[in-house]
Design a protein around this motif. Structure first.
Motif, PDB file in Angstrom:
ATOM      1  N   LEU A  57       0.836  -1.208   0.000  1.00  0.00           N
ATOM      2  CA  LEU A  57       0.000   0.000   0.000  1.00  0.00           C
ATOM      3  C   LEU A  57       0.870   1.257   0.000  1.00  0.00           C
ATOM      4  N   GLY A  58       1.907   1.253   0.837  1.00  0.00           N
ATOM      5  CA  GLY A  58       2.798   2.418   0.934  1.00  0.00           C
ATOM      6  C   GLY A  58       3.526   2.708  -0.364  1.00  0.00           C
ATOM      7  N   ILE A  59       3.975   1.666  -1.052  1.00  0.00           N
ATOM      8  CA  ILE A  59       4.665   1.839  -2.343  1.00  0.00           C
ATOM      9  C   ILE A  59       3.741   2.506  -3.345  1.00  0.00           C
ATOM     10  N   SER A  60       2.451   2.172  -3.291  1.00  0.00           N
ATOM     11  CA  SER A  60       1.513   2.704  -4.279  1.00  0.00           C
ATOM     12  C   SER A  60       1.298   4.214  -4.143  1.00  0.00           C
ATOM     13  N   PHE A  61       1.459   4.766  -2.957  1.00  0.00           N
ATOM     14  CA  PHE A  61       1.305   6.222  -2.837  1.00  0.00           C
ATOM     15  C   PHE A  61       2.548   6.916  -2.290  1.00  0.00           C
ATOM     16  N   LYS A  62       3.694   6.251  -2.379  1.00  0.00           N
ATOM     17  CA  LYS A  62       4.951   6.809  -1.877  1.00  0.00           C
ATOM     18  C   LYS A  62       5.309   8.128  -2.556  1.00  0.00           C
ATOM     19  N   GLY A  63       5.138   8.206  -3.873  1.00  0.00           N
ATOM     20  CA  GLY A  63       5.498   9.411  -4.612  1.00  0.00           C
ATOM     21  C   GLY A  63       4.738  10.643  -4.170  1.00  0.00           C
ATOM     22  N   PHE A  64       3.526  10.458  -3.668  1.00  0.00           N
ATOM     23  CA  PHE A  64       2.704  11.588  -3.245  1.00  0.00           C
ATOM     24  C   PHE A  64       3.129  12.160  -1.901  1.00  0.00           C
ATOM     25  N   VAL A  65       3.790  11.349  -1.091  1.00  0.00           N
ATOM     26  CA  VAL A  65       4.062  11.788   0.278  1.00  0.00           C
ATOM     27  C   VAL A  65       5.543  11.764   0.654  1.00  0.00           C
ATOM     28  N   GLU A  66       6.421  11.624  -0.334  1.00  0.00           N
ATOM     29  CA  GLU A  66       7.846  11.503  -0.027  1.00  0.00           C
ATOM     30  C   GLU A  66       8.399  12.672   0.781  1.00  0.00           C
TER      31      GLU A  66
END
Length: 186
Positions: A57-66
């Motif tokens: 799950l984290g990998i799927s939205f990692k780019g948004f919250v880096e």
């Protein structure tokens, strides 16, 4: 993430499962090796599975919250740790003696929800997930199997101490992650 950091996280995560295992040991008149293995398998398995799900799950939205991932890791670990500390002061409830699928599945899921959140933080920290979840699963298996045995021998006196220690460890790890990212620790 260094091995000792992963070890501390694994210990912290496994404290809920350890505490429940101690209670399961209290609930059984005569504990067998099978009881210990059953608790270890359920709790260790779910403590390994949930961080994997969280990681995916984290990998799927990692780019948004880096840009704020260190704050997310800190907040999640602090909330999980704080909840464990709070639970360490609550009254112990009576545990069902059964080690059946119906009895163990809800306990395994309930004690591993925090591992899901930790898996999300692993995605932000670029942790090698397979060794990490294997390590967490094995540590939890060992502590849960041991917890059933200890519960049958020594009673509930270690349950709250285990949850308190686990909560403190998770809060300290979250604080370390935040301080390292902010450049205060290196």
């Amino acid at each position: 993430m260094k091995l000792w950091e992963l070890f501390l996280i694994a210990i912290g995560l496994s404290m809920d499962a350890f505490a429940v295992s101690v209670c399961k040991g209290l609930s059984v008149t005569k504990v067998s090796f099978k009881h210990c293995l059953t608790a270890g398998a359920y709790f260790g398995g779910f403590q390994a599975l949930m961080p994997l799900i969280g990681f995916l799950l984290g990998i799927s939205f990692k780019g948004f919250v880096e840009s704020v991932d260190h704050w997310i890791a800190f907040v999640l670990l602090a909330l999980i740790g704080g909840n464990m500390i709070k639970e360490s002061f609550s009254k112990a409830e009576k545990m069902e003696a059964a080690f059946t699928f119906r009895a163990m599945l809800p306990l395994a899921v309930a004690t591993s929800i925090d591992a899901l959140a930790v898996g999300i933080t692993f995605a932000f920290l670029s942790v090698k997930i397979v060794p990490a979840i294997s390590f967490i699963g094995v540590i939890t298996f060992i502590l849960s199997a041991t917890g059933v045995f200890l519960g049958s021998k020594f009673g509930a006196k270690y349950k709250s101490k285990a949850e308190l220690a686990g909560g403190i460890v998770l809060i300290l790890m979250g604080t370390k992650i935040l301080l390292e990212h902010l450049g205060i620790l290196s």
